[in-house]
Enzyme design. Sequence first.
Site, PDB file in Angstrom:
ATOM      1  N   LEU A  99      41.562  65.326  62.240  1.00 17.97           N
ATOM      2  CA  LEU A  99      41.588  65.647  63.659  1.00 17.97           C
ATOM      3  C   LEU A  99      40.943  67.017  63.831  1.00 17.97           C
ATOM      4  O   LEU A  99      41.059  67.879  62.958  1.00 17.97           O
ATOM      5  CB  LEU A  99      43.020  65.697  64.196  1.00 17.97           C
ATOM      6  CG  LEU A  99      43.827  64.388  64.219  1.00 17.97           C
ATOM      7  CD1 LEU A  99      45.251  64.670  64.680  1.00 17.97           C
ATOM      8  CD2 LEU A  99      43.168  63.360  65.121  1.00 17.97           C
ATOM      9  N   ASP A 100      40.292  67.233  64.968  1.00 16.34           N
ATOM     10  CA  ASP A 100      39.733  68.552  65.249  1.00 16.34           C
ATOM     11  C   ASP A 100      40.845  69.599  65.261  1.00 16.34           C
ATOM     12  O   ASP A 100      42.010  69.279  65.520  1.00 16.34           O
ATOM     13  CB  ASP A 100      39.036  68.565  66.610  1.00 16.34           C
ATOM     14  CG  ASP A 100      37.826  67.645  66.661  1.00 16.34           C
ATOM     15  OD1 ASP A 100      37.303  67.307  65.584  1.00 16.34           O
ATOM     16  OD2 ASP A 100      37.418  67.274  67.777  1.00 16.34           O
ATOM     17  N   GLN A 101      40.481  70.841  65.040  1.00 14.39           N
ATOM     18  CA  GLN A 101      41.454  71.932  64.991  1.00 14.39           C
ATOM     19  C   GLN A 101      42.331  71.964  66.243  1.00 14.39           C
ATOM     20  O   GLN A 101      43.556  72.122  66.142  1.00 14.39           O
ATOM     21  CB  GLN A 101      40.744  73.273  64.825  1.00 14.39           C
ATOM     22  CG  GLN A 101      41.681  74.466  64.796  1.00 14.39           C
ATOM     23  CD  GLN A 101      40.952  75.767  64.544  1.00 14.39           C
ATOM     24  OE1 GLN A 101      39.746  75.775  64.271  1.00 14.39           O
ATOM     25  NE2 GLN A 101      41.660  76.875  64.607  1.00 14.39           N
ATOM     26  N   ARG A 136      35.098  63.550  72.394  1.00 13.84           N
ATOM     27  CA  ARG A 136      34.592  64.663  73.195  1.00 13.84           C
ATOM     28  C   ARG A 136      33.118  64.476  73.528  1.00 13.84           C
ATOM     29  O   ARG A 136      32.678  64.735  74.659  1.00 13.84           O
ATOM     30  CB  ARG A 136      34.831  65.972  72.451  1.00 13.84           C
ATOM     31  CG  ARG A 136      36.307  66.246  72.176  1.00 13.84           C
ATOM     32  CD  ARG A 136      36.501  67.257  71.060  1.00 13.84           C
ATOM     33  NE  ARG A 136      35.929  68.552  71.420  1.00 13.84           N
ATOM     34  CZ  ARG A 136      35.723  69.530  70.538  1.00 13.84           C
ATOM     35  NH1 ARG A 136      36.009  69.353  69.254  1.00 13.84           N
ATOM     36  NH2 ARG A 136      35.212  70.679  70.949  1.00 13.84           N
TER      37      ARG A 136
END
Length: 341
Positions: free
Chosen positions: A141-143, A241
Amino acid sequence: MQEGTLERHELVVGPEGEGERLDRWLSETLDLSRTRVAALVAEGRVRWNEGVPRKAEPLAAGDRIEVTLPEPQVPRAEPEDLPLEVVFQDAHLLVVNKPAGMVVHPAPGNLTGTLVNALLFHVTDLSGIGGELRPGIVHRLDQDTSGLLVVAKHDQAHRVLSAALKQREIRRLYRAATWGHLEGTPLRIDHPIGRDPSNRKRMAVVSDGRPAVSHVRVRERWRAAELVDVALETGRTHQIRVHLSHLGHPVVGDALYGAGWERGMSGVAQGWAGQLARRVPRQFLHARRLQFRHPVSGDVLTFESDLPPDLAAVVSWVHDQERQAHPEHQERGEELREPGR
């Protein structure tokens, strides 16, 4: 060229570099960060026309620059006593609920404080397939994305889960807030994603990218935004995104793909959107549901995670605004509903 354990670059500034700062020119020429170039200059590893330059030295065509890079150090992930929310665990795997702000695995610039550092402290048996920096990591997962991740505890489980991910058999559902109003949901987004040719730190929809498919369904329609569920078929970097931004409806709070989007609105919606933007502390994206077959038993496992407090507070604010704007809904006990229901 190589000299022992050092890497040496001998460069000549062309006409296009006339007037450029040394650090900016080297950053672009050698694909290094400006911070890294500044450190090399401070360490005396950069020579400019046989002299010692400043990092902001203005360049001229024909300048000769020599850069000596030390052998890169291979980082190791060390155990750290960090909070770790384990949703499920057995002898083969665990499912964790990652908080926003935590990087999944160590990398240059983020060698500590990651999910892997926490896993190494709390879990003694992790798959080694991912190597020293990504033990047990099946997907990421992205930060600044919160939510559910599955982690393998031995190599057999890792291989089975990775194959299931590749075959699109691991179902991942995200909750997001997006700017504007999407038309015609449920919506299938099928656009290839690759590195943005104009900015290597971003991804983009590009014709020669890797296949990427997302499914979007609106759950709540807000004044100038929407609450949506996004299901992934593929798992490209920044996929949700990038896809939503490509449609002109970026994720609320996304500083990379949607910064300042709300300022382009007009009328009463602009004021509301500005208030929403100020209340969202990070990108509004949460991995809320995860479903897969157990790599050993074959049982279907399903896990769900509610919106964390920071994002739940945003939804509560939106609902309060709606009640104030339409008190007749409150009198009838109505709530915001999915369009068409």
